[in-house]
Design an enzyme around this catalytic site. Structure first.
Site, PDB file in Angstrom:
ATOM      1  N   HIS A 136      16.341  10.410  36.152  1.00 25.85           N
ATOM      2  CA  HIS A 136      17.546  10.684  36.947  1.00 25.85           C
ATOM      3  C   HIS A 136      18.634   9.680  36.636  1.00 25.85           C
ATOM      4  O   HIS A 136      19.816  10.026  36.575  1.00 25.85           O
ATOM      5  CB  HIS A 136      17.230  10.607  38.441  1.00 25.85           C
ATOM      6  CG  HIS A 136      16.073  11.455  38.826  1.00 25.85           C
ATOM      7  ND1 HIS A 136      15.413  11.328  40.003  1.00 25.85           N
ATOM      8  CD2 HIS A 136      15.474  12.449  38.160  1.00 25.85           C
ATOM      9  CE1 HIS A 136      14.436  12.206  40.052  1.00 25.85           C
ATOM     10  NE2 HIS A 136      14.447  12.886  38.942  1.00 25.85           N
ATOM     11  N   ARG A 138      25.646  21.105  36.282  1.00 28.32           N
ATOM     12  CA  ARG A 138      24.245  20.885  36.713  1.00 28.32           C
ATOM     13  C   ARG A 138      24.255  20.518  38.193  1.00 28.32           C
ATOM     14  O   ARG A 138      24.629  19.409  38.554  1.00 28.32           O
ATOM     15  CB  ARG A 138      23.621  19.749  35.916  1.00 28.32           C
ATOM     16  CG  ARG A 138      23.394  20.042  34.440  1.00 28.32           C
ATOM     17  CD  ARG A 138      22.779  18.827  33.768  1.00 28.32           C
ATOM     18  NE  ARG A 138      22.207  19.131  32.472  1.00 28.32           N
ATOM     19  CZ  ARG A 138      22.772  18.807  31.310  1.00 28.32           C
ATOM     20  NH1 ARG A 138      23.939  18.194  31.285  1.00 28.32           N
ATOM     21  NH2 ARG A 138      22.170  19.092  30.165  1.00 28.32           N
ATOM     22  N   ARG A 151      25.174  26.139  37.418  1.00 32.31           N
ATOM     23  CA  ARG A 151      23.760  26.392  37.154  1.00 32.31           C
ATOM     24  C   ARG A 151      22.988  26.074  38.428  1.00 32.31           C
ATOM     25  O   ARG A 151      23.130  24.973  38.975  1.00 32.31           O
ATOM     26  CB  ARG A 151      23.293  25.489  36.025  1.00 32.31           C
ATOM     27  CG  ARG A 151      21.969  25.902  35.445  1.00 32.31           C
ATOM     28  CD  ARG A 151      20.809  24.984  35.492  1.00 32.31           C
ATOM     29  NE  ARG A 151      20.882  23.588  35.506  1.00 32.31           N
ATOM     30  CZ  ARG A 151      20.499  22.797  34.504  1.00 32.31           C
ATOM     31  NH1 ARG A 151      20.151  23.319  33.351  1.00 32.31           N
ATOM     32  NH2 ARG A 151      20.476  21.508  34.648  1.00 32.31           N
ATOM     33  N   GLU A 174      16.332  29.556  27.663  1.00 27.87           N
ATOM     34  CA  GLU A 174      15.687  28.273  27.373  1.00 27.87           C
ATOM     35  C   GLU A 174      14.245  28.444  26.946  1.00 27.87           C
ATOM     36  O   GLU A 174      13.568  27.463  26.645  1.00 27.87           O
ATOM     37  CB  GLU A 174      15.739  27.370  28.618  1.00 27.87           C
ATOM     38  CG  GLU A 174      17.148  27.183  29.152  1.00 27.87           C
ATOM     39  CD  GLU A 174      17.233  26.119  30.235  1.00 27.87           C
ATOM     40  OE1 GLU A 174      17.500  24.958  29.893  1.00 27.87           O
ATOM     41  OE2 GLU A 174      17.030  26.467  31.411  1.00 27.87           O
ATOM     42  N   ASN A 198      18.409  22.182  24.716  1.00 31.01           N
ATOM     43  CA  ASN A 198      17.471  21.059  24.900  1.00 31.01           C
ATOM     44  C   ASN A 198      16.079  21.595  25.204  1.00 31.01           C
ATOM     45  O   ASN A 198      15.087  21.180  24.619  1.00 31.01           O
ATOM     46  CB  ASN A 198      17.909  20.156  26.057  1.00 31.01           C
ATOM     47  CG  ASN A 198      19.332  19.679  25.898  1.00 31.01           C
ATOM     48  OD1 ASN A 198      19.840  19.614  24.788  1.00 31.01           O
ATOM     49  ND2 ASN A 198      19.987  19.357  27.005  1.00 31.01           N
ATOM     50  N   ASP A 199      16.039  22.531  26.149  1.00 31.31           N
ATOM     51  CA  ASP A 199      14.738  23.102  26.489  1.00 31.31           C
ATOM     52  C   ASP A 199      14.263  24.082  25.426  1.00 31.31           C
ATOM     53  O   ASP A 199      13.100  24.076  25.042  1.00 31.31           O
ATOM     54  CB  ASP A 199      14.813  23.805  27.860  1.00 31.31           C
ATOM     55  CG  ASP A 199      14.565  22.825  28.996  1.00 31.31           C
ATOM     56  OD1 ASP A 199      13.593  22.059  28.893  1.00 31.31           O
ATOM     57  OD2 ASP A 199      15.345  22.813  29.970  1.00 31.31           O
ATOM     58  N   ARG A 221      10.802  17.001  24.851  1.00 37.30           N
ATOM     59  CA  ARG A 221      12.130  16.412  24.656  1.00 37.30           C
ATOM     60  C   ARG A 221      12.225  14.989  25.194  1.00 37.30           C
ATOM     61  O   ARG A 221      13.199  14.295  24.936  1.00 37.30           O
ATOM     62  CB  ARG A 221      13.219  17.300  25.291  1.00 37.30           C
ATOM     63  CG  ARG A 221      13.084  17.437  26.779  1.00 37.30           C
ATOM     64  CD  ARG A 221      13.994  18.513  27.337  1.00 37.30           C
ATOM     65  NE  ARG A 221      15.226  17.980  27.894  1.00 37.30           N
ATOM     66  CZ  ARG A 221      16.060  18.662  28.670  1.00 37.30           C
ATOM     67  NH1 ARG A 221      15.798  19.928  28.961  1.00 37.30           N
ATOM     68  NH2 ARG A 221      17.148  18.114  29.131  1.00 37.30           N
ATOM     69  N   CYS A 227      24.790  25.399  25.464  1.00 37.55           N
ATOM     70  CA  CYS A 227      25.184  24.236  26.255  1.00 37.55           C
ATOM     71  C   CYS A 227      24.212  23.062  26.181  1.00 37.55           C
ATOM     72  O   CYS A 227      24.247  22.172  27.004  1.00 37.55           O
ATOM     73  CB  CYS A 227      25.427  24.624  27.713  1.00 37.55           C
ATOM     74  SG  CYS A 227      23.958  25.207  28.554  1.00 37.55           S
TER      75      CYS A 227
HETATM   76  C1  PEP Z   1      19.218  22.519  28.180  1.00 42.64           C
HETATM   77  O1  PEP Z   1      18.007  22.613  28.410  1.00 42.64           O
HETATM   78  O2  PEP Z   1      19.692  22.579  27.031  1.00 42.64           O
HETATM   79  C2  PEP Z   1      20.174  22.310  29.264  1.00 42.64           C
HETATM   80  C3  PEP Z   1      21.469  22.355  29.039  1.00 42.64           C
HETATM   81  O3  PEP Z   1      19.695  22.035  30.498  1.00 42.64           O
HETATM   82  P1  PEP Z   1      19.045  20.645  30.931  1.00 42.64           P
HETATM   83  O4  PEP Z   1      19.321  19.658  29.832  1.00 42.64           O
HETATM   84  O5  PEP Z   1      19.680  20.287  32.223  1.00 42.64           O
HETATM   85  O6  PEP Z   1      17.605  20.995  31.044  1.00 42.64           O
HETATM   86 MG    MG Z   2      17.363  23.023  30.411  1.00 40.65          MG
END
Ligand code: PEP
Ligand code: MG
Length: 748
Positions: A364, A471, A507, A606, A629-630, A640, A677
């Site tokens: 966090h 977010r 989101r 994702e 990212n996910d 990750r 994103c």
């Molecule tokens: C992602 O997973 O790419 C994303 C934008 O969401 P977060 O990084 O908050 O999981």
């Molecule tokens: Mg994500």
């Protein structure tokens, strides 16, 4: 070595203490200390080795070895028995040293006549300072009491080293905490910052090392431990039952605070002559040294708990609170072992940078630092022991490096780098109102990611056309209770107000996985990233999601509302969430609340499964946003947040790009708006590839918009697309080398 009594030990410690009060140059003091120890312990040799640099130990003083070897004999970490003591941070005790594996004979010292060897580390709070050695001609094994006694002496030498007792021209040693030090960690938020250290929890300074009356000192320790136990019981009572994890930590504290073993060791230290606070610190140092060698994460956490507890006890004993009255320096760089998101938010934007000894990429605190765009380096070993309040420090968030007390040449080079970046930002500012139009004529929509109200002021200056990802979980994570609906409404309304006519894609909560709210019970999960998180929680326990949707609808009254659901894995999950939103709209309407003027509902893509959802899903959503990212972590099965694997697979890996093209094609066929994103959208070369394969919109942190726009404007996306097709046809693994070559040919 004759049998030693407690009184001998105390006498020795007092003589060492008295040494401190004589204002002699460091070398003479060191020499006398070795003489005193050898004499008092009845051994032939006593030597002190100190670290010259992190890998080299130097013989700095000796009684019994040849004087000419002082400052000449050097050993590498791990070399010989002395190096072994330093590396293991544990005593080495041998009746017959030359027969020990790893023994290294140093002829210049004349040590061939000495058979027995006892070496103990000189260390302070996990910082290795050197090795203290005694040797004797007779072959004998030193007893546990003797080892213990020497460790106590080493503790005092460590404190003396720390206080700068051995520095000066004659020893060639600089005072500790004066040397320039380069520490390497892990990038958690890119960017560079120059400033001065501000310790989140300043170290307790121990001035009284040796006791005059061990009975009185034992009583002080007992009192302090009693106070500590009461304070932990109070914390436990206040914690109530809402926060399981916090409670578990406190229970562990409680267990340690009642541990007989811990108490017994400290009592023994005091009997041998240490003050109560020195005894606490000696055991703390030993625990820290063990920490570095324990591979088991759970045990490491417990050792951390013991470390925290020792700090509390030290504060009680010395009366030094965490409030030291020191003034925060200008351009503060926060240094801490770890920090919670709420505390970091409290410091807010006045911080120039943050350096943490622990931390995690997905924690966090990292999320908050990212949101605040403060350079953050995590996993920086020893930073809290090395840094002093006010120290000059350069934080290179991009490279994951920290220059503590840098010398002038490093500072100049660093400032040049920062100036160049500032210049580049100025160049990007010129592009602010220009479109991200490539030379081929295609225009890419650039949006920004946000998570805090504090992000919004940068929206107009960033040149972003929208907030492509807001977010919402940050507001939940940074409080110690569930926010009320009215607070959510107020926050979302302010975000929409600040964004003006630029759309904001909210989101819904993505909690679970690494993002855990302190006030919500959660099951222990073997693999939380693939567990009960995000929309899965929202569908199974809809209370919080419903409240959030109601708040979004109310905040957007009369305006456009864009909502996206995270971690949608199947079409039916989206349909259920969509229905829930429609039900809430109907409810709001029934209650007579004004509705959003326009509604867009989409999903974050994702999980690879969603790329192969039925066509009807693509038709149902108003838009899709790829959470790279996910998606990448699930595509490559590479966590990750795990340093060992998180950089292992390249975003420009051809398999991944080919997979992304499937999504692009399906969106194209169904006329579905598509955006990307994840963090990669903010890396110019990666962004160029994403645009090149046909992703029409990218959302990134505001500071990346300029560099990405600049590169896109200089490129021809048809050429990029052809280049990727050629790389695919040739069966190469990554498109990065070819793209980098291409970027190199572009005019700047
Ligand atoms: C992602 O997973 O790419 C994303 C934008 O969401 P977060 O990084 O908050 O999981
Ligand atoms: Mg994500």
């Amino acid at each position: 070595m004759p049998h030693r009594t407690e009184t001998d030990s105390r006498k020795l410690l007092r003589r060492l203490r008295d040494e401190m009060s004589i204002a002699d140059p460091g070398q003479e003091r060191l020499d006398r200390i070795t003489t005193i120890i050898a004499e008092s312990m009845g051994v032939d040799v006593c030597s002190i080795y100190l670290f010259r640099d992190p890998d080299t130990l130097e013989l700095c003083a000796t009684e019994g070895l040849r004087p000419e070897s002082v400052h000449q004999t050097r050993l590498r970490l791990g070399e010989g028995l002395v190096g072994k003591v330093a590396r293991l941070a544990r005593p080495v005790n041998s009746a017959n040293a030359p027969a020990e594996p790893g023994f290294r004979y140093m002829p210049e010292t004349g040590e061939e006549v000495f058979t027995s060897f006892l070496g103990v580390p000189v260390q302070r709070l996990g910082e290795r300072l050197g090795v203290l050695v005694v040797q004797a001609k007779e072959a004998r094994q030193y007893s546990d009491d003797e080892i213990y006694g020497l460790e106590v002496v080493a503790m005092v030498i460590a404190e003396m080293t720390e206080l700068g007792a051995f520095t000066g021209e004659t020893t060639g040693f600089a005072a500790p905490h004066q040397n320039p030090t380069l520490l390497r960690g892990v990038t958690a938020q890119e960017g560079e910052a120059e400033g001065n250290v501000w310790l989140h929890e300043p170290r307790v300074v121990i001035t009284k090392l040796v006791n005059d009356d061990s009975r009185a000192e034992l009583a002080r320790l007992e009192d302090a431990v009693a106070q500590l136990r009461v304070s932990i019981d109070q914390l436990l009572a206040n914690a109530g039952s809402r926060d399981k994890e916090h409670q578990e930590v406190l229970q562990t504290y409680r267990m340690f605070a009642h541990s007989r073993g811990w108490m017994k060791r400290m009592e023994e230290d005091i009997r041998l002559g240490l003050s109560a606070e020195a005894a606490v610190e000696k055991e703390q140092s030993a625990a820290r040294a063990r920490l570095e060698t324990v591979p088991d994460a759970y045990l490491r956490d417990r050792l951390h708990d013991l470390d925290d507890l020792s700090n509390r006890l030290l504060r009680i004993l010395t009366g030094q609170g965490s409030e030291t009255g020191a003034e925060m320096p200008d351009r503060p760089i926060l240094v801490a072992r770890n920090i919670g998101p709420g505390e970091l938010l409290d410091y807010g934007r006045k911080l120039r940078g943050v350096v943490l000894e622990e931390g995690a990429v997905g924690s966090h605190a990292t999320i908050v630092a990212r949101a605040l765009a403060i350079p953050l380096v995590i996993n920086v070993p020893r930073i809290t022991t090395e840094a002093l309040n006010g120290d000059h420090v350069l934080v290179d968030g991009t490279e994951g490096m920290v220059h503590l007390r840098p010398d002038d040449s490093v500072t100049t080079a660093f400032r040049d780098k920062m100036a160049m970046q500032a210049k580049a930002q100025e160049r990007y500012a010129v592009l602010r109102d220009k479109p991200a139009q490539a030379r081929c004529g295609t225009t890419i929509t650039l949006k920004m990611n946000a998570g805090l109200m504090a992000d919004l002021p940068s929206l107009p200056s960033s040149g972003a056309e929208a907030v492509g990802l807001f977010r919402t979980e940050l507001q939940f994570l940074t409080q110690d209770r569930m926010p009320r609906r009215s607070e959510l409404v107020a926050n979302y309304a302010r975000v929409l107000d600040a964004a003006g006519d630029r759309p904001v894609y909210f989101r819904t909560l993505d909690i679970g996985s690494d993002k855990v709210m302190p006030y919500m019970n959660r099951p222990d999960e073997p693999n939380p990233a693939m567990g009960w998180r995000a929309l899965r929680v929202g569908l199974d326990k809809p209370g919080v999601l419903r409240m959030q949707l109601q708040a979004l609808i109310r905040a957007a009254a009369g305006r456009e509302l864009s909502v996206m659901f995270p971690l949608v894995a199947t079409a039916s999950e989206f349909t259920r969430a969509h229905d829930m939103l429609l039900r809430e709209i109907a409810r709001e309407e029934r209650m007579g609340h004004p509705l959003p003027e326009k509604l867009k509902v989409g999903a974050m893509l994702e999980t690879p499964s969603l790329a192969y959802a039925p066509t009807s899903f693509f038709e149902e959503v108003d838009f899709l946003s790829i959470g790279g990212n996910d998606l990448k972590q699930f595509f490559f099965a590479a966590d990750r947040e795990n340093e060992l694997v998180r950089r292992r697979y390249d975003t420009l890996n051809v398999s991944f790009l080919t997979f992304l093209q499937v999504i692009v094609d399906r969106c194209h066929e169904t006329n579905t708006a598509l955006s990307f994103c994840g963090e990669d959208a903010g890396r110019p070369v990666d962004a160029l590839a994403l645009a090149g394969i046909g992703i029409p919109s990218l959302s990134m942190r505001p500071a990346s918009i300029g560099p990405v726009k600049s590169l896109i404007r200089r490129s021809n996306l048809n050429e990029v697309s052809e280049l990727i097709a050629r790389v695919q046809a040739r069966g190469l693994e990554s498109a990065r080398p070819a793209l980098l070559d291409y970027v190199g040919t572009l005019v700047t």
